[in-house]
Design a protein around this motif. Structure first.
Motif, mmCIF file in Angstrom:
data_model
loop_
_atom_site.group_PDB
_atom_site.id
_atom_site.type_symbol
_atom_site.label_atom_id
_atom_site.label_comp_id
_atom_site.label_asym_id
_atom_site.label_seq_id
_atom_site.Cartn_x
_atom_site.Cartn_y
_atom_site.Cartn_z
ATOM 1 N N ASN B 2 0.815 -1.204 0.000
ATOM 2 C CA ASN B 2 0.000 0.000 0.000
ATOM 3 C C ASN B 2 0.859 1.270 0.000
ATOM 4 O O ASN B 2 1.986 1.276 0.490
ATOM 5 C CB ASN B 2 -0.933 0.019 1.208
ATOM 6 N N LEU B 3 0.261 2.290 -0.545
ATOM 7 C CA LEU B 3 0.825 3.634 -0.562
ATOM 8 C C LEU B 3 1.259 4.035 0.851
ATOM 9 O O LEU B 3 0.503 3.896 1.803
ATOM 10 C CB LEU B 3 -0.329 4.534 -0.989
ATOM 11 N N LYS B 4 2.482 4.574 0.983
ATOM 12 C CA LYS B 4 2.912 5.085 2.287
ATOM 13 C C LYS B 4 2.755 6.605 2.310
ATOM 14 O O LYS B 4 2.553 7.229 1.266
ATOM 15 C CB LYS B 4 4.367 4.698 2.534
ATOM 16 N N SER B 5 2.900 7.163 3.485
ATOM 17 C CA SER B 5 2.700 8.620 3.622
ATOM 18 C C SER B 5 3.641 9.400 2.700
ATOM 19 O O SER B 5 3.249 10.408 2.105
ATOM 20 C CB SER B 5 2.887 9.047 5.074
ATOM 21 N N ASP B 6 4.889 8.901 2.554
ATOM 22 C CA ASP B 6 5.852 9.563 1.671
ATOM 23 C C ASP B 6 5.343 9.640 0.232
ATOM 24 O O ASP B 6 5.619 10.601 -0.490
ATOM 25 C CB ASP B 6 7.187 8.802 1.628
ATOM 26 N N LEU B 8 2.461 10.096 -0.887
ATOM 27 C CA LEU B 8 1.469 11.136 -1.155
ATOM 28 C C LEU B 8 2.157 12.430 -1.598
ATOM 29 O O LEU B 8 1.756 13.047 -2.595
ATOM 30 C CB LEU B 8 0.590 11.376 0.078
ATOM 31 N N GLY B 44 -6.264 5.793 -0.121
ATOM 32 C CA GLY B 44 -6.102 5.069 1.130
ATOM 33 C C GLY B 44 -5.323 3.786 0.918
ATOM 34 O O GLY B 44 -4.121 3.794 0.724
#
Lengths: 229, 229
Positions: B2-6, B8, B44
């Protein structure tokens, strides 16, 4: 000036720096970035400081307290205070104190630029300003009744105080003010950090009421604007 | 994954690069960044490639056509073709061609890293792989009936073709395939660029149907998956 397209990604990069700085777990960090990104998507005709004033409280909602840079501000102050004695040794005139305040201006943990205070102080006392309005500044102080510094980043305020002390010595009749932000925004100086440094010993601390970085007149309190004008 | 905060902020930085690359006026550029930011705020539990597949068509809606990197892809191909003759001179074996394809892999205008193809080619022929599975690869080719390269960035595909030509010479009975993305995504190779390079002269071009960077099985066409498996 309205926010430009570059500012939008800059604000999200700032949010990521905040998340890293707060050592949030990945889930919280991502949630914060999603909230930040959604907010940033709504910023139209506003200035960058006003956008920041909207964003930072939202970022702060992911941590205890209202200040995402509490730790880094403490670190900036500590670093500035560590260097203060050696800087004070070199400061004999207002001119020197201005240079010290200028060097202190590099303190900004919130930007991507790294800074080296020691190097800045080594350079600044041997370098002439390329634009030097010091004599105009001093002649204004001669005739002025009051003088105000508007604080910027925490850490810098240590050298702002040094400058105010030098001005107080040279112009004992001048009424001195030190203005701070109305609430935590990025790593800017607020009432809290000004008081921790006992800034009141040399100047009257004034809460500008402004919740944005810089000085957005629209947000300033009437009391502040009266003093400012 | 999954996409990490970085990811974004990385996606919003990519959007800014797209806006600059498209030479959009500031108003359009900002509108695009707002749309991008609002979209990014909704990502998300998706992988980075799936997020990119959602984002890039939105970015493309701010320009004519569906390909935000049309110009840069053409530039990458031109640069790769300019270097091709001197690279071909150094390529005598499949081993050399693998190295050329590896060097070509640095071509990626969409990332913040600058690349210097000439330097890469100078280095790669004199450097041994730290992990070298070439003999395993060649022995697999000996017994294989078909071989497929899944294309990545435009420009790289020039050296992928060179590798396929070398493999075709050494293994004339091998059926060769070159897979491309189902639609423009970042600067990845699609049917258009593969055809422009006449890739069909050495391999059967296969549209994977995948609209994400990389190869997300969930998006691949049945025809492609049949060949792939």
């Amino acid at each position: 000036m309205n926010l430009k397209s570059d500012c939008l990604s800059c604000l999200l990069n700032q949010s990521l720096r905040v998340a890293k700085n707060l050592h949030l777990d990945e889930e919280t960090s991502k949630k914060m970035m999603q909230v930040a990104s959604a907010s940033i998507g709504t910023y139209g005709e506003v200035s960058p400081p006003v956008a920041a004033a909207d964003l930072y409280p939202k970022l702060a909602s992911f941590t205890e307290g209202d200040d995402v840079y509490k730790e880094l501000k403490a670190l900036s102050t500590k670093e500035a205070l560590r260097l203060l004695p050696s800087v004070e040794n070199k400061v004999h005139t207002i001119s020197d104190a201005i240079k010290a305040a200028v060097a202190g201006n590099v303190i900004d943990f919130a930007t991507p630029n790294h800074f080296d205070l020691t190097t800045e102080f080594e350079k600044v006392f041997e370098t002439a300003f390329s634009i030097d309005d010091e004599s105009i500044f001093l002649s204004h102080l001669e005739s002025a009744k009051s003088f105000m510094i508007i604080g910027d980043n925490v850490g810098e305020h240590v050298f702002d105080k040094l400058l105010l002390e030098c001005i107080a010595k040279a112009f004992p009749n001048l009424k001195l003010y030190y203005a701070v932000r109305g609430r935590p925004i990025i790593n800017d100086v607020t009432l809290l950090e000004a008081k921790e440094l006992a800034m009141e010993k040399v100047a009257t601390i004034v809460d500008s009421g402004v919740p944005t970085p810089g000085l957005d007149y629209g947000y300033a309190s009437k009391e502040f604007m009266k003093l400012y004008n």
